[in-house]
Design a protein around this motif. Structure first.
Motif, mmCIF file in Angstrom:
data_model
loop_
_atom_site.group_PDB
_atom_site.id
_atom_site.type_symbol
_atom_site.label_atom_id
_atom_site.label_comp_id
_atom_site.label_asym_id
_atom_site.label_seq_id
_atom_site.Cartn_x
_atom_site.Cartn_y
_atom_site.Cartn_z
ATOM 1 N N UNK A 70 4.483 -1.492 0.902
ATOM 2 C CA UNK A 70 3.196 -1.760 1.825
ATOM 3 C C UNK A 70 2.680 -0.685 2.242
ATOM 4 N N UNK A 71 3.574 0.570 2.675
ATOM 5 C CA UNK A 71 3.190 1.789 3.174
ATOM 6 C C UNK A 71 2.262 2.670 2.269
ATOM 7 N N UNK A 72 2.352 2.544 0.854
ATOM 8 C CA UNK A 72 1.702 3.433 -0.102
ATOM 9 C C UNK A 72 0.427 2.712 -0.271
ATOM 10 N N UNK A 73 0.438 1.300 -0.345
ATOM 11 C CA UNK A 73 -0.644 0.508 -0.597
ATOM 12 C C UNK A 73 -1.846 0.634 0.422
ATOM 13 N N UNK A 74 -1.379 0.448 1.860
ATOM 14 C CA UNK A 74 -2.130 0.427 2.785
ATOM 15 C C UNK A 74 -2.670 2.176 3.221
ATOM 16 N N UNK A 75 -1.993 3.062 2.785
ATOM 17 C CA UNK A 75 -2.189 4.425 2.901
ATOM 18 C C UNK A 75 -3.426 4.699 1.864
ATOM 19 N N UNK A 76 -3.201 4.137 0.580
ATOM 20 C CA UNK A 76 -4.287 4.072 -0.326
ATOM 21 C C UNK A 76 -5.784 3.520 0.116
ATOM 22 N N UNK A 77 -5.376 2.328 0.762
ATOM 23 C CA UNK A 77 -6.786 1.728 1.585
ATOM 24 C C UNK A 77 -7.385 2.576 2.539
ATOM 25 N N UNK A 78 -6.474 3.133 3.286
ATOM 26 C CA UNK A 78 -7.042 3.939 4.544
ATOM 27 C C UNK A 78 -7.707 5.233 3.965
ATOM 28 N N UNK A 79 -6.993 5.873 2.952
ATOM 29 C CA UNK A 79 -7.467 7.088 2.817
ATOM 30 C C UNK A 79 -8.054 7.135 1.120
ATOM 31 N N UNK A 80 -9.255 6.775 0.791
ATOM 32 C CA UNK A 80 -9.551 6.687 -0.565
ATOM 33 C C UNK A 80 -9.751 8.151 -1.080
ATOM 34 N N UNK A 81 -9.790 9.082 -0.323
ATOM 35 C CA UNK A 81 -10.108 10.391 -0.504
ATOM 36 C C UNK A 81 -8.635 11.122 -1.246
ATOM 37 N N UNK A 82 -7.714 10.282 -1.166
ATOM 38 C CA UNK A 82 -6.455 10.921 -1.598
ATOM 39 C C UNK A 82 -5.714 10.047 -2.714
ATOM 40 N N UNK A 83 -5.213 10.821 -3.880
ATOM 41 C CA UNK A 83 -4.575 9.894 -4.815
ATOM 42 C C UNK A 83 -3.077 9.677 -4.313
ATOM 43 N N UNK A 84 -2.476 8.418 -4.751
ATOM 44 C CA UNK A 84 -0.966 8.298 -4.163
ATOM 45 C C UNK A 84 0.091 8.002 -5.229
ATOM 46 N N UNK A 85 1.053 8.206 -5.298
ATOM 47 C CA UNK A 85 2.031 7.656 -6.433
ATOM 48 C C UNK A 85 3.312 7.372 -5.615
ATOM 49 N N UNK A 86 3.654 6.205 -5.723
ATOM 50 C CA UNK A 86 4.930 5.345 -5.172
ATOM 51 C C UNK A 86 6.035 5.752 -5.977
ATOM 52 N N UNK A 87 7.091 6.169 -5.677
ATOM 53 C CA UNK A 87 8.328 5.948 -6.726
ATOM 54 C C UNK A 87 9.507 5.119 -6.129
ATOM 55 N N UNK A 88 9.877 4.523 -6.846
ATOM 56 C CA UNK A 88 11.098 3.417 -6.509
ATOM 57 C C UNK A 88 11.845 3.357 -7.686
ATOM 58 N N UNK A 89 13.143 3.549 -7.606
ATOM 59 C CA UNK A 89 14.194 3.322 -8.638
ATOM 60 C C UNK A 89 14.461 1.995 -9.046
#
Length: 212
Positions: A51-70
């Motif tokens: 939820x967090x990483x996806x919503x951050x990516x929506x809110x901030x298209x000027x930033x690239x995001x990588x979510x890490x989950x084991x």
């Protein structure tokens, strides 16, 4: 609560290499190549259901995001969110946070998010906490000069420990909230755990720290 194993998770992950990056070690130092635009890179360690990483990516298209989950069984829930959103600025990794330096070059990352990490409350497990000094050293290596860690938890003990760990390491404490949801902080994006805990009346702690 025991996590339900999803034996089909690996197959689903394999079917979506455009979202869950296979062989991420081959992209060390070259992460901008997997995104449409070259822009600041921020990572979340322990993305959970995404939820967090996806919503951050929506809110901030000027930033690239990588979510890490084991956990593969958790990652597939994040994958569903990413598939639905179909954003060009978010990717996922199914790797262990212990090995960050295998996947990221020195000074390649702009910011790290730690949201509701396992508190590992027993003293003998201190070294497993994501705010322990060996992790901080690893973060320092992959973060650019002046890079930040943004940390949220509902666990008071972990928060207090983390503040002491950050301070002992020499990080600059830029922001501290002992009750995030009653503060004046703007732009907060909740994780699944955050919503669950806050609905129970738990206080949410948050801080921002910077390497000097």
């Amino acid at each position: 609560m025991r996590l339900r194993n999803k034996p089909w998770a690996q197959d689903k992950i394999d079917q979506h290499p455009q979202f869950v990056i296979p062989n991420p070690e081959t992209l060390k130092g070259k992460w901008q190549e997997v995104f449409e635009k070259q822009q600041p890179l921020q990572i979340e360690i322990g993305s959970g259901k995404g939820r967090f990483i996806t919503e951050m990516a929506k809110a901030h298209p000027e930033i690239n995001y990588i979510g890490i989950e084991l956990s593969k069984s958790v990652l597939v829930a994040a994958l569903d969110r990413v598939i639905e959103a179909n954003l060009p600025n978010v990717k996922l990794l199914n790797v262990n946070a212990n090995e960050l330096e295998t996947f990221f070059e020195k000074k390649e990352v702009d910011r790290i998010y730690l949201n509701f990490s396992d508190p590992w409350p027993k003293s003998r497990h201190e070294k497993r906490r994501l705010t322990y000094k060996t992790y901080l050293k690893m973060y320092e290596n992959i973060l650019k000069s002046g890079g930040e860690i943004h940390f949220k938890t509902d666990n008071q003990g972990l928060f207090e420990y983390s503040l002491m760990s950050f301070s002992a390491y020499g990080l600059l404490l830029k922001y501290i909230s002992l009750d995030l949801h009653t503060s004046h902080f703007e732009g907060n994006i909740m994780t699944e755990y955050e919503q669950k805990f806050s609905e129970k009346g738990n206080r949410i702690y948050r801080c921002e720290v910077q390497f000097q």
